[in-house]
Motif scaffolding. Structure first.
Motif: not given
Length: 414
Positions: A121-133
């Motif tokens: 939940i924490s990972l996919f509720s905000g920016p992560s290495a998957y969605t932000s460089e």
């Protein structure tokens, strides 16, 4: 080169001897066996003339691996000596926790599932290495939607693989699913080699101790062989992918593959090499200042960072960026070699103390206390590699609290 290789062979042979004598002790000592073997391998690269980016100098041969071998031998003797003492001296008794008639193993399963769900939940509720460089392991919690979850999850949820090892024998399929989800989380928060390696050690530690009562040693060996290649391949692939997308050593004209090996071996032991070159080989005066231990990493970074980069150190420390393996190197800065080794022998005794308690708690199926003790071993691993001894305070406080509970429980039984 030959001298360095001989030192590595001696370290490996000593580790293999302990492995044959006691699988449990070997697994407990494994983080430090890896630390010293890895440093020794790194010294081979450095003393072949590799460029040390952080120190802005080229490596040379200063018999560094001889001193790494000495510290390894003292670490091993200290661990074996104090582990045997603590194993016999402490008779720990704590009640097993039950909740709504559920045993600790089921409570541990509930904790593992809950923590994995919260982490995703924490990972996919905000920016992560998957969605932000721009997201890295150093700034993930600064950008997270729920930064207060850091208190529960930390940087890697390092205690979670230990719980997986407890659960694996009884809930194999569920545990495998949880492990896959956990790996997705680690990649998403930009964790690379170290988190995977110590996660694997945590899993093996609890799994081996639990199963050692029920299966033959050859089965344990087969288990480790079966998964070691998988984990190793996964780690290398993930790191290579990250370095392919953004090569931090491109300015050195290194390819992504070369950068991975440069980071793994060219820099891993450069602190120990630098301290040995300055304070042992070139005989710079020792400081005799024990106040350097609480923030030993910062001390050696300030000592060996080139002057034109000194102004950036405070900013790096505030962002959690540092080098690695400042311990036991810091001891060679503080003391002459013989005193440094003797001091290390005594200081390292804290490690087998916690592991002796941990093994007893697992064998008594006090899994929840064992999870807490494992977290203490993780902090100790960090302390005895980064030389951040200010963190030792929380280890001592929690240990004393557990000892107090044990004492109260023993009186209550009488």
């Amino acid at each position: 080169m030959i001298f360095n290789l001989i030192c590595i062979i001696v370290i490996v042979l000593l580790g293999y001897h302990i492995f044959n004598k006691s699988k449990v002790i070997f697994i407990c000592f494994l983080p430090f066996f890896i630390q010293y073997t890895w440093m020794a391998a790194s010294i081979v690269v450095i003393e072949q003339g590799a460029y040390i980016n952080e120190q802005d100098k080229y490596g040379d041969f200063y018999f560094t691996n001889f001193y790494i071998l000495l510290f390894f031998i003292v670490s091993l003797i200290s661990f074996l000596f104090f582990y045997k003492i603590f194993e016999k001296a402490f008779n720990i008794g704590l009640p097993r926790v039950r909740f709504l008639k559920n045993k600790e193993i089921k409570i541990a399963l509930f904790l593992a599932v809950s923590i994995v769900l919260v982490s995703l939940i924490s990972l996919f509720s905000g920016p992560s290495a998957y969605t932000s460089e721009t997201v890295t392991k150093f700034n993930y919690w600064d950008k997270a939607t729920y930064p207060w979850l850091k208190a529960l999850l930390g940087s890697t949820i390092g205690y979670l693989p230990f719980i997986f090892g407890v659960l694996y024998s009884k809930y194999k399929k569920t545990t495998i699913i949880l492990i896959v989800l956990y790996l997705i989380y680690l990649v998403g928060v930009d964790q690379k080699f170290t988190a995977f390696m110590y996660g694997f050690i945590g899993f093996i530690l609890s799994h081996v101790i639990i199963r050692s009562k029920h299966v033959k040693i050859k089965d344990l060996l087969n288990f480790k062989k079966r998964y070691l290649a998988i984990v190793g391949s996964l780690i290398f692939s993930l790191v290579l992918l990250k370095y392919t997308n953004k090569n931090p050593y491109a300015y050195l004209n290194l390819t992504p593959v070369e950068s991975v090996f440069y980071r793994a071996f060219g820099l891993q032991a450069h602190v120990f090499w630098g301290v040995n070159e300055k304070y042992v080989y070139n005989k710079a005066p020792n400081t005799w200042d024990l106040s350097e231990l609480p923030y030993g990493m910062h001390v050696v970074m300030k000592d060996f960072t080139p002057s034109f980069r000194q102004k950036y150190l405070e900013r790096l420390w505030e962002g959690g960026v540092s080098w690695t393996n400042a311990y036991p190197a810091i001891l060679l800065r503080i003391f002459p070699v013989p005193i440094a080794l003797a001091f290390h022998f005594l200081l390292f005794s804290i490690v087998p103390l916690i592991y002796a308690m941990l093994v007893k708690m697992i064998r008594k199926e006090n899994y929840l206390i064992a999870i807490i003790l494992f977290q203490l071993t993780m902090w100790l691993t960090n302390i005895y590699s980064m030389a951040f001894f200010y963190r030792l305070t929380k280890v001592v406080v929690i240990f004393l609290f557990i000892a107090f509970l044990s004492k109260v429980y023993s009186y209550a039984k009488e």
